[in-house]
Design a protein around this motif. Structure first.
Motif, PDB file in Angstrom:
ATOM      1  N   SER A 170      18.730  74.900   8.876  1.00 18.65           N
ATOM      2  CA  SER A 170      19.497  73.521   8.546  1.00 18.65           C
ATOM      3  C   SER A 170      21.003  73.921   8.527  1.00 18.65           C
ATOM      4  CB  SER A 170      19.112  73.075   7.429  1.00 18.65           C
ATOM      5  OG  SER A 170      19.822  71.975   6.754  1.00 18.65           O
ATOM      6  N   SER A 171      21.816  73.234   8.938  1.00 11.95           N
ATOM      7  CA  SER A 171      23.168  73.393   8.810  1.00 11.95           C
ATOM      8  C   SER A 171      23.882  72.572   7.478  1.00 11.95           C
ATOM      9  CB  SER A 171      24.030  72.787   9.846  1.00 11.95           C
ATOM     10  OG  SER A 171      23.803  71.353  10.107  1.00 11.95           O
ATOM     11  N   SER A 172      23.031  72.005   6.776  1.00 13.32           N
ATOM     12  CA  SER A 172      23.276  71.085   5.601  1.00 13.32           C
ATOM     13  C   SER A 172      22.566  71.635   4.184  1.00 13.32           C
ATOM     14  CB  SER A 172      22.974  69.612   6.030  1.00 13.32           C
ATOM     15  OG  SER A 172      21.723  69.627   5.864  1.00 13.32           O
ATOM     16  N   ILE A 173      22.127  72.609   4.416  1.00  8.21           N
ATOM     17  CA  ILE A 173      21.451  73.200   2.985  1.00  8.21           C
ATOM     18  C   ILE A 173      22.512  73.781   2.132  1.00  8.21           C
ATOM     19  CG2 ILE A 173      19.956  75.068   1.914  1.00  8.21           C
ATOM     20  CD1 ILE A 173      18.065  74.631   4.059  1.00  8.21           C
ATOM     21  N   HIS A 174      22.550  73.318   0.891  1.00  8.42           N
ATOM     22  CA  HIS A 174      23.313  74.138  -0.198  1.00  8.42           C
ATOM     23  C   HIS A 174      22.647  74.581  -1.275  1.00  8.42           C
ATOM     24  CE1 HIS A 174      26.808  72.468   1.951  1.00  8.42           C
ATOM     25  NE2 HIS A 174      26.423  71.275   1.867  1.00  8.42           N
ATOM     26  N   ASP A 175      21.591  73.961  -1.844  1.00  3.29           N
ATOM     27  CA  ASP A 175      20.658  74.176  -3.200  1.00  3.29           C
ATOM     28  C   ASP A 175      19.932  75.699  -2.523  1.00  3.29           C
ATOM     29  OD1 ASP A 175      21.633  72.085  -4.486  1.00  3.29           O
ATOM     30  OD2 ASP A 175      19.826  71.070  -3.816  1.00  3.29           O
ATOM     31  N   ARG A 176      19.658  76.362  -3.698  1.00  2.00           N
ATOM     32  CA  ARG A 176      18.915  77.675  -3.655  1.00  2.00           C
ATOM     33  C   ARG A 176      17.609  77.309  -4.682  1.00  2.00           C
ATOM     34  NH1 ARG A 176      24.122  79.145  -3.437  1.00  2.00           N
ATOM     35  NH2 ARG A 176      24.748  80.767  -2.126  1.00  2.00           N
ATOM     36  N   GLU A 177      16.383  77.183  -3.875  1.00  4.79           N
ATOM     37  CA  GLU A 177      15.267  76.888  -4.512  1.00  4.79           C
ATOM     38  C   GLU A 177      14.113  77.589  -4.152  1.00  4.79           C
ATOM     39  OE1 GLU A 177      15.182  72.602  -5.912  1.00  4.79           O
ATOM     40  OE2 GLU A 177      13.427  72.699  -4.590  1.00  4.79           O
ATOM     41  N   ILE A 178      13.141  77.805  -4.954  1.00  7.69           N
ATOM     42  CA  ILE A 178      11.945  78.390  -4.357  1.00  7.69           C
ATOM     43  C   ILE A 178      10.694  77.605  -5.220  1.00  7.69           C
ATOM     44  CG2 ILE A 178      10.045  80.456  -4.619  1.00  7.69           C
ATOM     45  CD1 ILE A 178      12.791  82.291  -4.707  1.00  7.69           C
ATOM     46  N   ARG A 179       9.749  76.779  -4.597  1.00  8.25           N
ATOM     47  CA  ARG A 179       8.705  76.180  -5.158  1.00  8.25           C
ATOM     48  C   ARG A 179       7.417  76.516  -4.551  1.00  8.25           C
ATOM     49  NH1 ARG A 179      11.813  72.094  -2.742  1.00  8.25           N
ATOM     50  NH2 ARG A 179       9.861  71.325  -1.644  1.00  8.25           N
ATOM     51  N   PHE A 180       6.407  76.638  -5.565  1.00  8.77           N
ATOM     52  CA  PHE A 180       5.112  77.022  -5.576  1.00  8.77           C
ATOM     53  C   PHE A 180       4.466  75.484  -5.576  1.00  8.77           C
ATOM     54  CE2 PHE A 180       6.366  81.201  -7.712  1.00  8.77           C
ATOM     55  CZ  PHE A 180       6.877  81.553  -6.570  1.00  8.77           C
ATOM     56  N   ASN A 181       3.406  75.520  -4.740  1.00  4.01           N
ATOM     57  CA  ASN A 181       2.301  74.061  -4.730  1.00  4.01           C
ATOM     58  C   ASN A 181       1.443  74.162  -6.156  1.00  4.01           C
ATOM     59  OD1 ASN A 181       0.789  76.055  -3.796  1.00  4.01           O
ATOM     60  ND2 ASN A 181      -0.439  74.235  -2.665  1.00  4.01           N
ATOM     61  N   ASN A 182       1.753  75.063  -7.076  1.00  3.06           N
ATOM     62  CA  ASN A 182       0.850  75.059  -8.459  1.00  3.06           C
ATOM     63  C   ASN A 182       1.839  74.390  -9.354  1.00  3.06           C
ATOM     64  OD1 ASN A 182       2.705  77.147  -8.558  1.00  3.06           O
ATOM     65  ND2 ASN A 182       1.031  78.479  -9.639  1.00  3.06           N
ATOM     66  N   GLY A 183       3.268  73.880  -9.039  1.00  2.00           N
ATOM     67  CA  GLY A 183       3.892  73.254  -9.994  1.00  2.00           C
ATOM     68  C   GLY A 183       5.141  73.959 -10.425  1.00  2.00           C
ATOM     69  N   TRP A 184       5.097  75.175 -10.058  1.00  2.28           N
ATOM     70  CA  TRP A 184       6.366  76.201 -10.487  1.00  2.28           C
ATOM     71  C   TRP A 184       7.575  76.074  -9.643  1.00  2.28           C
ATOM     72  CZ3 TRP A 184       6.632  77.814 -15.273  1.00  2.28           C
ATOM     73  CH2 TRP A 184       5.426  77.894 -15.798  1.00  2.28           C
ATOM     74  N   MET A 185       8.712  75.991  -9.959  1.00  2.00           N
ATOM     75  CA  MET A 185      10.013  75.730  -9.327  1.00  2.00           C
ATOM     76  C   MET A 185      11.086  76.987  -9.835  1.00  2.00           C
ATOM     77  SD  MET A 185      12.656  72.797  -8.984  1.00  2.00           S
ATOM     78  CE  MET A 185      11.537  71.711  -8.135  1.00  2.00           C
ATOM     79  N   ILE A 186      11.507  77.725  -8.968  1.00  3.24           N
ATOM     80  CA  ILE A 186      12.451  78.800  -9.611  1.00  3.24           C
ATOM     81  C   ILE A 186      13.772  78.658  -8.692  1.00  3.24           C
ATOM     82  CG2 ILE A 186      12.797  81.337  -9.588  1.00  3.24           C
ATOM     83  CD1 ILE A 186       9.867  81.560  -9.565  1.00  3.24           C
ATOM     84  N   ARG A 216      22.386  82.830  -7.158  1.00  4.78           N
ATOM     85  CA  ARG A 216      22.642  83.529  -5.973  1.00  4.78           C
ATOM     86  C   ARG A 216      21.603  83.365  -4.984  1.00  4.78           C
ATOM     87  NH1 ARG A 216      27.159  87.313  -6.401  1.00  4.78           N
ATOM     88  NH2 ARG A 216      26.318  88.168  -4.310  1.00  4.78           N
ATOM     89  N   GLY A 217      20.776  82.575  -5.154  1.00  4.81           N
ATOM     90  CA  GLY A 217      19.461  82.757  -4.324  1.00  4.81           C
ATOM     91  C   GLY A 217      18.806  84.032  -4.230  1.00  4.81           C
ATOM     92  N   LEU A 218      18.482  84.399  -3.027  1.00  5.22           N
ATOM     93  CA  LEU A 218      17.496  85.616  -2.656  1.00  5.22           C
ATOM     94  C   LEU A 218      18.458  86.942  -2.883  1.00  5.22           C
ATOM     95  CD1 LEU A 218      14.721  84.450  -0.410  1.00  5.22           C
ATOM     96  CD2 LEU A 218      14.546  84.977  -3.090  1.00  5.22           C
ATOM     97  N   GLU A 232      14.261  77.683   0.031  1.00  2.00           N
ATOM     98  CA  GLU A 232      15.340  76.951   0.764  1.00  2.00           C
ATOM     99  C   GLU A 232      16.684  78.032  -0.030  1.00  2.00           C
ATOM    100  OE1 GLU A 232      16.123  72.875  -0.670  1.00  2.00           O
ATOM    101  OE2 GLU A 232      14.586  72.366   0.430  1.00  2.00           O
ATOM    102  N   ASP A 233      17.148  78.521   1.193  1.00  2.00           N
ATOM    103  CA  ASP A 233      18.298  79.515   0.706  1.00  2.00           C
ATOM    104  C   ASP A 233      19.164  79.536   1.854  1.00  2.00           C
ATOM    105  OD1 ASP A 233      19.955  81.764   0.223  1.00  2.00           O
ATOM    106  OD2 ASP A 233      18.259  82.802  -0.938  1.00  2.00           O
ATOM    107  N   PRO A 234      20.547  79.253   1.443  1.00  2.00           N
ATOM    108  CA  PRO A 234      21.691  78.817   2.618  1.00  2.00           C
ATOM    109  C   PRO A 234      22.157  80.444   3.090  1.00  2.00           C
ATOM    110  CG  PRO A 234      22.440  78.463   0.331  1.00  2.00           C
ATOM    111  CD  PRO A 234      21.051  78.715   0.211  1.00  2.00           C
ATOM    112  N   TYR A 235      21.769  81.202   2.554  1.00  2.00           N
ATOM    113  CA  TYR A 235      22.625  82.183   2.724  1.00  2.00           C
ATOM    114  C   TYR A 235      21.660  83.589   2.777  1.00  2.00           C
ATOM    115  CZ  TYR A 235      26.692  85.222   3.325  1.00  2.00           C
ATOM    116  OH  TYR A 235      27.981  86.114   3.831  1.00  2.00           O
TER     117      TYR A 235
END
Length: 245
Positions: free
Chosen positions: A185-201, A205-207, A146-149
């Motif tokens: 999406s026009s409503s995304i504000h958070d910057r987040e990267i998730r892997f399905n092995n449980g890690w969240m980064i 500044r996002g990417l 998820e990256d808004p920019y």
């Protein structure tokens, strides 16, 4: 913008690890004055300092590096007494490293793991690969971003060109058995990267934490480890389960 990637899927301590000092790693440690012994003592001293500050992920890295250096020293030592002393020290450090490793694994299981990396202004050595490689193991089959920019030319492009570029990436990935799905999406504000092995980064500044290269022929244009960064903070968490977007 959100994106996901899929491919075929190919014990512990109680929380609250207690630190105990491991004595004798400097002059009185029995190590020689050769460069390898000095390097081992320096790295292990730092490991103990980080350990005492409860900075366990960093301490574990230093313990592992220091142990490797001590093993090299042991390999080149002929004196039996010194070899016995070295083996004893290596055993203590290995026990402590294993203790920390088990504690961190328990934190991951409990969903309490948190590591923070501060990237300074103009710092280098923080490519996407450097940041994510540790967490992208063979168990990862899906990634959500998820990256808004994402729109700069050194990162993406303007909307029409961006869509075309993402489509090309999608086609290229498909040929390697990877499915890329892009949603806007026009409503995304958070910057987040998730892997399905449980890690969240989460990156402040996002990417978009790289500075624009000066030219196509400047260092860092192709190798992102050589590209200067904007100041930002990277927070890394581990949870037992991640949810689909």
């Amino acid at each position: 913008m959100t994106a996901s990637r899929k491919r075929s899927r190919p014990a512990s301590l109680q929380p609250g690890l207690r630190w105990r000092r491991i004595p004798g790693i400097m002059a009185k440690s029995g190590l020689g004055q050769d460069p390898q012994s000095t390097a081992a003592a320096t790295v292990l001293k730092r490991a103990v300092e980080l350990d005492s500050e409860s900075r366990y992920p960093q301490a574990l890295v230093c313990y592992q590096e220091g142990i490797d250096l001590l093993l090299q020293v042991l390999k080149g030592t002929k004196d039996n007494t010194k070899r016995c002393n070295l083996r004893e020290k290596i055993s203590k450090y290995m026990d402590r490293a294993e203790n920390i490793k088990e504690h961190l694994e328990q934190e991951k299981e409990d969903g309490k793991y948190h590591k923070q990396i501060k990237i300074e202004e103009n710092a280098t050595g923080f490519s996407y690969e450097s940041l994510f490689r540790e967490y992208l193991n063979e168990t990862v089959t899906e990634v959500w971003i998820e990256d808004p920019y994402i729109r700069h030319t050194h990162q993406g492009t303007e909307q029409v060109q961006q869509s075309r570029g993402l489509q090309e990436i999608e086609e290229s990935l498909r040929s390697h058995g990877v499915l890329l799905e892009v949603r806007y999406s026009s409503s995304i504000h958070d910057r987040e990267i998730r892997f399905n092995n449980g890690w969240m980064i989460k990156i402040g500044r996002g990417l978009d934490y790289f500075k624009k290269p000066q030219s196509r022929f400047s260092l860092g244009y192709c190798d992102f480890d050589l590209r200067p960064c904007h100041e930002t903070t990277v927070d890394i968490f581990h949870k037992k389960h991640t949810k689909n977007i």
